[in-house]
Write an enzyme that holds these catalytic residues in place. Structure first.
Site, short mmCIF file in Angstrom:
data_model
loop_
_atom_site.label_atom_id
_atom_site.label_comp_id
_atom_site.label_asym_id
_atom_site.label_seq_id
_atom_site.Cartn_x
_atom_site.Cartn_y
_atom_site.Cartn_z
N PRO A 78 0.81 -1.22 0.00
CA PRO A 78 0.00 0.00 0.00
C PRO A 78 0.84 1.28 0.00
O PRO A 78 1.92 1.33 0.60
CB PRO A 78 -0.80 -0.09 1.30
CG PRO A 78 -0.74 -1.52 1.70
CD PRO A 78 0.58 -2.02 1.20
N ILE A 90 -2.67 -3.11 -3.85
CA ILE A 90 -3.01 -4.29 -4.64
C ILE A 90 -4.06 -5.10 -3.89
O ILE A 90 -3.87 -5.45 -2.73
CB ILE A 90 -1.76 -5.17 -4.88
CG1 ILE A 90 -0.70 -4.40 -5.66
CG2 ILE A 90 -2.14 -6.47 -5.59
CD1 ILE A 90 0.65 -5.10 -5.71
N LYS A 97 -2.59 -5.46 5.74
CA LYS A 97 -1.27 -5.65 5.15
C LYS A 97 -0.21 -5.47 6.24
O LYS A 97 -0.42 -4.74 7.20
CB LYS A 97 -1.01 -4.63 4.03
CG LYS A 97 -2.00 -4.68 2.89
CD LYS A 97 -1.67 -5.76 1.90
CE LYS A 97 -2.57 -5.67 0.66
NZ LYS A 97 -2.13 -6.54 -0.39
#
Length: 118
Positions: free
Chosen positions: A2, A65, A33
């Site tokens: 990120p 993503i 994440k």
């Protein structure tokens, strides 16, 4: 991986110490994440207009993503990011806007290649 970018018209001295680290930890938690993969940039003291007003404001851009690609995901993320930003910046939610950008692995370069091959 990120990317979190905060732009604000607030001067640096009005930002809480460690804001970048706070945003890093919050983004890791919100997006699910590892913090080691989160990249944060904070830019303050910018000349900004939000909704036609030059009153203090902020824009957050979140790119990642696989976790910001749907309205349902971003609705949940938005609420949590707003909680963090209003608390940290002392701004009302009407003075903050968030933009989400889904990324593909081939769009991020790392270690002389792209994430597709890592």
């Amino acid at each position: 991986m990120p990317f979190v970018e905060l732009d604000t018209s607030l001067p640096a001295e009005r930002l809480p110490p460690g804001l970048a680290q706070t945003l890093c930890a919050a983004a890791a938690d919100i997006l699910g994440k590892p913090a080691e993969r989160v990249n944060v940039t904070v830019r303050s003291g910018l000349h900004m207009v939000l909704s036609g007003s030059a009153e203090p404001c902020a824009q957050l851009v979140v790119s990642s993503i696989g976790v910001v690609g749907t309205a349902e995901q971003n609705r949940q993320h938005s609420a949590r990011f707003f909680d963090v930003l209003t608390a940290q910046l002392g701004l009302g939610p009407e003075r903050i806007v968030i933009r989400f950008y889904p990324l593909e692995p081939w769009q991020i370069g790392k270690n002389r290649t792209v994430m597709t091959f890592l």
